[in-house]
Write a protein that holds these residues in place. Structure first.
Motif, short mmCIF file in Angstrom:
data_model
loop_
_atom_site.label_atom_id
_atom_site.label_comp_id
_atom_site.label_asym_id
_atom_site.label_seq_id
_atom_site.Cartn_x
_atom_site.Cartn_y
_atom_site.Cartn_z
N GLN A 128 0.84 -1.20 0.00
CA GLN A 128 0.00 0.00 0.00
C GLN A 128 0.87 1.24 0.00
N ARG A 163 -5.32 6.99 5.71
CA ARG A 163 -6.47 6.09 5.61
C ARG A 163 -7.62 6.54 6.50
N MET A 202 -5.86 5.21 -1.81
CA MET A 202 -4.63 4.45 -1.60
C MET A 202 -4.44 3.52 -2.79
N ILE A 244 -3.47 -0.05 -3.39
CA ILE A 244 -3.40 -1.24 -2.54
C ILE A 244 -3.32 -2.48 -3.42
N GLN A 286 -2.83 -8.06 0.49
CA GLN A 286 -3.77 -7.88 1.59
C GLN A 286 -4.33 -9.21 2.08
#
Length: 142
Positions: free
Chosen positions: A62, A127, A133, A135, A140
């Motif tokens: 990120q 955030r 963002m 990402i 994740q």
């Protein structure tokens, strides 16, 4: 008379050890601490370089859109910083618990950059404001 000398000495010691500005001849450049809204405004308003100072893996997971990755351990030797020492530079990492944004800002100042900012809130603060963002969804999941 001794009391006066003592008071003067005490005052001088107090001033030397309790001021934030270093005593030096000439202009001393430093960096400025900024918040997420200030970072967002700067990124939208003018040419600025945001620098993610954690590892390449953490950057891949990120990062703030448009930022570049210069890990803190490469700051002194990197060729990724702009040649123009007046270019605004914003350094960020994973928030106030990590010292890397301020370390990177200090290194940039030592290298002669004059428009340096440390975004201490970093990714967590960014955030919290629900700002965009970049990402990596695969990272994740891990």
């Amino acid at each position: 008379m001794k009391a006066l000398h003592f008071l003067i000495a005490f005052f001088l010691v107090f001033v030397v050890f309790h001021t934030r500005a270093p005593f030096a001849v000439g202009k001393v450049e430093t960096y400025k601490e900024i918040s997420a809204p200030e970072v967002k405004d700067m990124l939208e308003g003018k040419k600025v370089l945001a620098v993610h100072v954690l590892s390449e893996i953490e950057y891949d997971i990120q990062h703030i859109p448009g930022s570049v990755n210069i890990p803190i351990h490469k700051m002194k030797t990197t060729g990724k910083l702009p040649k123009d020492k007046n270019t605004p530079l914003i350094f960020y990492c994973m928030g106030r618990r990590w010292p890397y944004s301020t370390k990177a800002a200090r290194i940039a100042v030592e290298k002669g950059y004059t428009n340096v900012f440390a975004f201490l809130g970093g990714i967590p603060e960014w955030r919290n404001f629900n700002y965009p963002m970049t990402i990596d969804d695969e990272w994740q999941k891990i």
